[in-house]
Design an enzyme around this catalytic site. Structure first.
Site, PDB file in Angstrom:
ATOM      1  CG  HIS A 106      -0.281  -0.176   2.524  1.00 37.72           C
ATOM      2  ND1 HIS A 106       0.102  -1.418   2.980  1.00 37.72           N
ATOM      3  CD2 HIS A 106       0.079   0.700   3.492  1.00 37.72           C
ATOM      4  CE1 HIS A 106       0.659  -1.291   4.163  1.00 37.72           C
ATOM      5  NE2 HIS A 106       0.675  -0.017   4.494  1.00 37.72           N
ATOM      6  CG  HIS A 108       0.695   5.425   4.097  1.00 36.36           C
ATOM      7  ND1 HIS A 108      -0.127   5.310   5.193  1.00 36.36           N
ATOM      8  CD2 HIS A 108       1.527   4.352   4.149  1.00 36.36           C
ATOM      9  CE1 HIS A 108       0.193   4.223   5.875  1.00 36.36           C
ATOM     10  NE2 HIS A 108       1.200   3.619   5.265  1.00 36.36           N
TER      11      HIS A 108
HETATM   12  P1  5GP Z   1       1.623   0.642   7.359  1.00 38.05           P
HETATM   13  O1  5GP Z   1       2.057   0.977   8.746  1.00 38.05           O
HETATM   14  O2  5GP Z   1       1.578  -0.859   7.130  1.00 38.05           O
HETATM   15  O3  5GP Z   1       2.394   1.364   6.299  1.00 38.05           O
HETATM   16  O4  5GP Z   1       0.153   1.208   7.227  1.00 38.05           O
HETATM   17  C1  5GP Z   1      -0.994   0.473   7.468  1.00 38.05           C
HETATM   18  C2  5GP Z   1      -2.108   1.480   7.518  1.00 38.05           C
HETATM   19  O5  5GP Z   1      -3.341   0.782   7.394  1.00 38.05           O
HETATM   20  C3  5GP Z   1      -2.185   2.268   8.842  1.00 38.05           C
HETATM   21  O6  5GP Z   1      -2.070   3.649   8.554  1.00 38.05           O
HETATM   22  C4  5GP Z   1      -3.546   1.893   9.417  1.00 38.05           C
HETATM   23  O7  5GP Z   1      -4.193   2.984  10.035  1.00 38.05           O
HETATM   24  C5  5GP Z   1      -4.298   1.403   8.198  1.00 38.05           C
HETATM   25  N1  5GP Z   1      -5.294   0.379   8.473  1.00 38.05           N
HETATM   26  C6  5GP Z   1      -5.111  -0.770   9.173  1.00 38.05           C
HETATM   27  N2  5GP Z   1      -6.247  -1.490   9.206  1.00 38.05           N
HETATM   28  C7  5GP Z   1      -7.164  -0.790   8.495  1.00 38.05           C
HETATM   29  C8  5GP Z   1      -8.530  -1.022   8.166  1.00 38.05           C
HETATM   30  O8  5GP Z   1      -9.130  -2.035   8.522  1.00 38.05           O
HETATM   31  N3  5GP Z   1      -9.158  -0.083   7.408  1.00 38.05           N
HETATM   32  C9  5GP Z   1      -8.521   1.048   6.984  1.00 38.05           C
HETATM   33  N4  5GP Z   1      -9.229   1.911   6.248  1.00 38.05           N
HETATM   34  N5  5GP Z   1      -7.232   1.300   7.271  1.00 38.05           N
HETATM   35  C10 5GP Z   1      -6.560   0.402   8.030  1.00 38.05           C
END
Ligand code: 5GP
Ligand code: ZN
Length: 150
Positions: A106, A108
Site C-alpha cells: 500500500h 499512503h
Molecule cells: P503501514 O504501517 O503498514 O504502512 O500502514 C498500514 C495502515 O493501514 C495504517 O495507517 C492503518 O491505520 C491502516 N489500516 C489498518 N487497518 C485498516 C482497516 O481495517 N481499514 C482502513 N481503512 N485502514 C486500516
C-alpha cells in the site's frame, strides 16, 4: 488471501470509505489518519510489499496492476493538492523495520494542508556517512542491487 485485511477491503468484504475502485487497484481513507484525507492506494492483487513486486519477469497483468497503482497514487496526490490546497507526502513502508504493519502493498497519500509544518521525519540530515569511501561503497552496493531488481 483470506486472512489479509486489504485483500478483504479491496474485495468489498470489509467496509471502507473508498475513493477509487478500478479493475486492478482501489483507494480508501486510512482508518487512523495522519492528516485529514489520508488515503491508502492498494493493488487488488496481493503483494506483501514493494520489494515483492516483480520486475522484468512480471506478466502483463502484473505490470498493468502495478501501473494502475502508480497512476492512482499520482492522481491522489494531485487530488490532495486540489482539495486541501497544500501539498502531500507519499509514503510506502516495506518491511516491519520501516513501520509496515499490514502485509499487503500500500502507498499512503497524506495531504499536508497549506500553512502546516513539514513533519520532522521528512527533514533531511538524520544520517551522516562515515567518509567518502563509505558513501561510495553504499552507492556501489545499491547500484548493483537495483540493476538486478529491474
Ligand atoms: P503501514 O504501517 O503498514 O504502512 O500502514 C498500514 C495502515 O493501514 C495504517 O495507517 C492503518 O491505520 C491502516 N489500516 C489498518 N487497518 C485498516 C482497516 O481495517 N481499514 C482502513 N481503512 N485502514 C486500516
Ligand atoms: Zn492482501
Amino acid at each position: 488471501m483470506d486472512d489479509c485485511i486489504f485483500c478483504r477491503i479491496a474485495g468489498g468484504e470489509i467496509p471502507s470509505a473508498k475513493v477509487y475502485e478500478g479493475k486492478r487497484a482501489v483507494a480508501f481513507l486510512d482508518a487512523a489518519p495522519m492528516s485529514k484525507g489520508h488515503l491508502l492506494v492498494v493493488p487488488r492483487a496481493h503483494w506483501k510489499d514493494l520489494a515483492a513486486v516483480p520486475g522484468s519477469g512480471a506478466t502483463e497483468e502484473e505490470r498493468a496492476a502495478y501501473a494502475e497503482v502508480c497512476d492512482v497514487v499520482r492522481a491522489a496526490a494531485r487530488a490532495a493538492v486540489e482539495v486541501f490546497g497544500g501539498g502531500a507526502n507519499v509514503l510506502q513502508c516495506t518491511g516491519e523495520e520501516a513501520g509496515q504493519t499490514v502485509g499487503h502493498l500500500h502507498f499512503h497519500v497524506i495531504p499536508r494542508p497549506k500553512g502546516g509544518k513539514v513533519p520532522p521525519e521528512f527533514v533531511s540530515g538524520a544520517y551522516r556517512y562515515a567518509d567518502d569511501a563509505d558513501r561510495a561503497a553504499t552507492a556501489a552496493a545499491l547500484r548493483a542491487a537495483i540493476a538486478k531488481a529491474l
